[in-house]
Write a protein that holds these residues in place. Structure first.
Motif, mmCIF file in Angstrom:
data_model
loop_
_atom_site.group_PDB
_atom_site.id
_atom_site.type_symbol
_atom_site.label_atom_id
_atom_site.label_comp_id
_atom_site.label_asym_id
_atom_site.label_seq_id
_atom_site.Cartn_x
_atom_site.Cartn_y
_atom_site.Cartn_z
ATOM 1 N N LEU A 11 6.464 85.420 9.451
ATOM 2 C CA LEU A 11 6.233 86.029 8.297
ATOM 3 C C LEU A 11 4.822 85.941 8.039
ATOM 4 O O LEU A 11 4.599 85.354 6.832
ATOM 5 C CB LEU A 11 7.283 85.856 7.116
ATOM 6 N N GLY A 12 4.018 86.320 8.595
ATOM 7 C CA GLY A 12 2.420 85.748 8.706
ATOM 8 C C GLY A 12 2.162 85.375 10.038
ATOM 9 O O GLY A 12 2.749 85.922 11.032
ATOM 10 N N PRO A 13 0.910 84.957 10.371
ATOM 11 C CA PRO A 13 0.699 84.618 11.529
ATOM 12 C C PRO A 13 1.638 83.781 12.237
ATOM 13 O O PRO A 13 2.416 82.963 11.375
ATOM 14 C CB PRO A 13 -0.675 83.626 11.396
ATOM 15 N N LEU A 14 1.966 83.876 13.611
ATOM 16 C CA LEU A 14 2.925 82.812 14.280
ATOM 17 C C LEU A 14 2.500 81.608 13.944
ATOM 18 O O LEU A 14 1.330 80.867 13.984
ATOM 19 C CB LEU A 14 2.894 83.110 15.863
ATOM 20 N N SER A 15 3.663 80.643 13.643
ATOM 21 C CA SER A 15 3.738 79.333 13.346
ATOM 22 C C SER A 15 4.689 78.573 14.051
ATOM 23 O O SER A 15 5.690 78.988 13.851
ATOM 24 C CB SER A 15 3.597 79.139 11.806
ATOM 25 N N VAL A 16 4.167 77.392 14.630
ATOM 26 C CA VAL A 16 5.202 76.597 15.294
ATOM 27 C C VAL A 16 4.666 75.221 14.991
ATOM 28 O O VAL A 16 3.694 74.715 15.159
ATOM 29 C CB VAL A 16 5.264 76.689 16.631
ATOM 30 N N PRO A 97 19.325 78.762 12.174
ATOM 31 C CA PRO A 97 18.602 79.769 11.370
ATOM 32 C C PRO A 97 17.678 79.115 10.341
ATOM 33 O O PRO A 97 16.690 79.822 9.967
ATOM 34 C CB PRO A 97 20.003 80.275 10.707
ATOM 35 N N ASP A 98 17.778 78.202 9.791
ATOM 36 C CA ASP A 98 17.214 77.409 8.774
ATOM 37 C C ASP A 98 15.724 76.820 9.262
ATOM 38 O O ASP A 98 14.829 76.625 8.480
ATOM 39 C CB ASP A 98 17.728 76.386 8.118
ATOM 40 N N ASP A 99 15.678 77.014 10.687
ATOM 41 C CA ASP A 99 14.294 76.588 11.228
ATOM 42 C C ASP A 99 13.552 77.766 11.589
ATOM 43 O O ASP A 99 12.112 77.762 11.913
ATOM 44 C CB ASP A 99 14.607 76.026 12.555
ATOM 45 N N LEU A 100 13.822 79.073 11.059
ATOM 46 C CA LEU A 100 12.817 80.201 11.127
ATOM 47 C C LEU A 100 12.942 80.993 9.487
ATOM 48 O O LEU A 100 13.730 81.057 9.185
ATOM 49 C CB LEU A 100 13.562 81.232 12.212
ATOM 50 N N ASP A 101 11.711 81.202 9.386
ATOM 51 C CA ASP A 101 11.321 81.581 7.956
ATOM 52 C C ASP A 101 12.107 83.006 7.849
ATOM 53 O O ASP A 101 12.322 83.318 6.826
ATOM 54 C CB ASP A 101 9.946 81.812 7.580
ATOM 55 N N LEU A 102 11.987 83.686 9.048
ATOM 56 C CA LEU A 102 12.614 85.143 8.804
ATOM 57 C C LEU A 102 14.023 84.847 8.364
ATOM 58 O O LEU A 102 14.577 85.774 7.466
ATOM 59 C CB LEU A 102 12.558 85.722 10.156
ATOM 60 N N CYS A 103 14.908 84.070 8.876
ATOM 61 C CA CYS A 103 16.357 83.862 8.680
ATOM 62 C C CYS A 103 16.488 83.423 7.122
ATOM 63 O O CYS A 103 17.564 84.001 6.328
ATOM 64 C CB CYS A 103 16.694 82.678 9.521
ATOM 65 N N ARG A 104 15.514 82.379 6.541
ATOM 66 C CA ARG A 104 15.787 82.301 5.076
ATOM 67 C C ARG A 104 15.418 83.314 4.347
ATOM 68 O O ARG A 104 16.155 83.461 3.375
ATOM 69 C CB ARG A 104 14.709 81.013 5.111
ATOM 70 N N PHE A 105 14.342 84.174 4.644
ATOM 71 C CA PHE A 105 14.058 85.233 3.908
ATOM 72 C C PHE A 105 15.171 86.188 3.850
ATOM 73 O O PHE A 105 15.638 86.684 2.735
ATOM 74 C CB PHE A 105 12.706 86.017 4.483
ATOM 75 N N ALA A 139 3.469 90.725 8.355
ATOM 76 C CA ALA A 139 4.374 90.306 9.343
ATOM 77 C C ALA A 139 3.633 90.255 10.567
ATOM 78 O O ALA A 139 2.956 91.133 11.137
ATOM 79 C CB ALA A 139 5.467 91.157 9.175
ATOM 80 N N LEU A 140 3.949 89.117 11.257
ATOM 81 C CA LEU A 140 3.525 88.964 12.852
ATOM 82 C C LEU A 140 1.961 89.144 12.902
ATOM 83 O O LEU A 140 1.317 89.785 13.877
ATOM 84 C CB LEU A 140 4.046 90.077 13.806
ATOM 85 N N ALA A 141 1.137 88.675 11.637
ATOM 86 C CA ALA A 141 -0.227 88.940 11.674
ATOM 87 C C ALA A 141 -1.037 88.126 13.167
ATOM 88 O O ALA A 141 -0.439 87.321 13.371
ATOM 89 C CB ALA A 141 -0.717 88.201 10.523
ATOM 90 N N GLY A 142 -1.702 89.022 13.873
ATOM 91 C CA GLY A 142 -2.500 88.518 15.021
ATOM 92 C C GLY A 142 -1.769 89.075 16.121
ATOM 93 O O GLY A 142 -2.170 88.933 17.258
#
Length: 608
Positions: A11-16, A97-105, A139-142
């Motif tokens: 939910l923004g630039p890809l982040s790991v 699921p809680d490890d991905l911001d999309l799932c929390r959102f 979303a998916l910036a970049g």
């Protein structure tokens, strides 16, 4: 001590982040691959979908092996084979699921929606604000433009806007009208034809003693809708406008109609926006329609499962070779769900498998005109027409049926942006590159279903059961072939079914025995044959010299005089062009296949 946890953000630039440190891949291909796997987390993503996303319509010959190299690099970044798993013909990224911001959102957004529905405005406001706090930018910036990631990004932004609308609705329910005016002014400026935001802005203004400004907002939106789309505001907006106490506003809308003071508004007597659009009606369901109960039930459930609460457009894709019954099933599904879509149904016959497919810009023109947009107001560019379609459908609950799509790239331009709508797509190849689509691959009809179809469509009784079973075997699962044979039976009621089976088996040109139905089958095969290169045509003809029954890639290698790897590539090309069906693999991993009955008959005509 580290717990080895890895968290992800899209939910923004890809982040790991792993053990608190940033381990985000830096190369564009790795980022695109990981992003697509994250969007399909805990599900298998097929290798063809990954290849299409990374290289589009021009993948290199080494694409499959290059994907394997990228997967190896991602495993090193993510921490081993137990996170990114190899599955049959694809890969699966396994995460909590809680490890991905999309799932929390998404979880918080749905919780907030339910709170709002049961009247808990305070709880909804807090929960929806928390959901929105997970966004760090677009979303998916970049992500590289184009491909399915661009479609995913658009859908995520639509979810974000819907969640924002719900949060504002909760604010209004708490009486915080003045507090949201500035935010709504900005959102309405960014989305000038979004009637939901306009309604909320007018409500906030009128409850804050700014009825004159609320009336002006309506007039501005009405001019925008009329000028850009040729449409009148929705009935809900008109009712709100008529009810305004605009603090001394004269109620005129600039075109002679009376507004808040009463009387008739221009356009108020026109057809409601929810009226089914004209043209592009679905074809009749074939009589009889047999089989497909499981596929039909699954598709109906998928199209209706979210209903009015949807935050993304449900998309169901029916895939299978020509003649397998995709259009017939789509018509039957449409018949069962159409009443649930108050905005009507658009059935668009694209002809992607035929010799003259409908261009995307022509399809957009037909769809927009059917929805009431005057042809003189259509943009010239395809991308602008696609954007206009999304705008027109923004607040409508419409069913779009895109029949016989040539590619996922074509389908993307024809999709609505509104989560209230639903899309049913058919195509000869699985549209894995279509973001969010649930793909149902159609197999051939069972022998019993084919017998039922032949008996009913051919108007024959139980006394010819044995002859019908012989004809059903010749159909090899194809409803199109069955209808062609049934047509021949109807033309000559005195011809026994068994005698027709004998003729078809003994004829050098069996399609000639089926009259008009045979000509339709021949034209379909000729269209697919024309798509092959000359070398591919020669190879497919050599494959057809084998017996028409089940075969393996080892049989194909002997017929082609090549090794099994090269033979498998030729079999895959023939399957992609629907001359044969890949039916599975042997215990040694060799591909199994079988020619489509009508395709084999077509190719047999080349051998005299």
């Amino acid at each position: 001590m580290s717990d080895g946890r890895t968290t992800y953000g899209v939910l923004g630039p890809l982040s790991v982040r792993r053990d608190g440190g940033n381990v985000t891949p830096t190369t564009p291909k790795l980022q695109a691959l990981l992003t697509l796997l994250l969007l399909h987390h805990n599900r298998v993503v097929q290798i063809p979908e990954l290849i299409e996303e990374l290289w589009g319509d021009g993948p290199p010959h080494s694409a499959a092996s290059t994907v394997q190299t990228y997967v190896y690099k991602l495993r090193r970044i993510l921490g081993g084979d137990n996170v990114l798993l190899t599955r049959s013909r694809g890969y699966q990224l396994r995460i909590a699921p809680d490890d991905l911001d999309l799932c929390r959102f998404e979880r918080l957004s749905e919780q907030g929606r339910r709170m709002l529905a049961r009247g808990d405005a305070a709880g909804a406001r807090t929960t929806l604000a928390e959901a929105l706090s997970w966004w760090r930018g677009p979303a998916l910036a970049g992500a590289a433009p184009g491909g399915s990631l661009a479609a995913h990004a658009m859908r995520l932004e639509e979810r974000r806007l819907t969640t924002l609308e719900w949060r504002i609705e909760a604010e209004l329910g708490l009486g915080r009208h003045r507090e949201v005016i500035t935010e709504l002014r900005r959102l309405s400026a960014d989305h000038p034809t979004h009637e939901g935001l306009t309604h909320k802005l007018m409500t906030a203004l009128s409850h804050s003693g700014l009825g004159r400004e609320a009336a002006e907002v309506y007039r501005r939106v009405r001019r925008t809708l009329a000028g850009e789309l040729g449409l009148e505001p929705s009935e809900a907006l008109r009712r709100l406008y008529l009810a305004l106490d605009d603090d001394g506003a004269d109620g005129r809308d600039g075109s002679g109609g009376r507004g808040a003071g009463g009387g008739r508004l221009p356009g108020a007597g026109s057809a409601p926006r929810s009226a089914p659009p004209g043209g592009l009606r679905p074809p009749p369901v074939p009589d009889p329609f047999v089989g497909r109960r499981g596929d039909r039930g699954t598709a109906v459930g998928m199209l209706l499962e979210h209903g009015e609460a949807a935050v993304a457009t449900p998309i169901v894709a029916l895939a299978g070779m020509p003649g397998i019954g995709k259009t017939a099933l789509a018509a039957e599904i449409t018949r069962r769900v159409a009443r649930r879509f108050r905005g009507g149904t658009l059935f668009v016959p694209l002809g992607g498998s035929g010799p003259d497919p409908m261009p995307v810009d022509a399809a957009l023109e037909r769809m927009l005109c059917a929805l009431g947009v005057p042809s003189r107001q259509l943009p010239a560019e395809t991308a602008e027409r696609s954007a206009l379609l999304r705008t027109v459908l923004e607040r409508r609950r419409t069913l779009l049926v895109l029949d016989d799509v040539a590619s996922a790239a074509d389908a993307r331009l024809l999709l609505p942006g509104c989560p209230l709508s639903a899309v049913l797509v058919t195509g000869r190849v699985p549209l894995y590159g279509l973001a969010g689509a649930r793909v149902l691959r159609l197999d051939g009809l069972s022998r019993d279903d084919l017998v039922r179809l032949l008996a009913a469509a051919g108007r024959r009784g139980q006394g010819e059961r044995r002859g019908m079973e012989r004809l059903a075997r010749l159909c090899a699962g194809s409803p199109l072939t069955a209808h062609a044979i049934a047509g021949r039976l109807r033309e000559d009621p005195s011809l026994p079914a068994g005698a027709l089976a004998d003729r078809l088996l003994g004829a050098r040109r069996p399609l000639d025995e089926l009259g008009a139905g045979g000509e339709r089958l021949r034209a379909l095969c000729a269209s697919m044959y024309a798509r092959l290169s000359e070398d591919e045509r020669a190879a497919v003809r050599r494959l057809a010299e084998l017996e028409p029954g089940p075969a393996t890639v080892a049989d194909a290698a002997r017929a082609l005089g090549t090794d099994e790897r090269a033979a498998e590539a030729i079999v895959a090309v023939a399957a992609e062009h629907c001359f044969l069906v890949i039916t599975g693999y042997t215990g040694e991993g060799r591909m199994r296949y079988q020619f489509a009955a009508f395709a084999y008959a077509f190719l047999a005509e080349y051998f005299g």
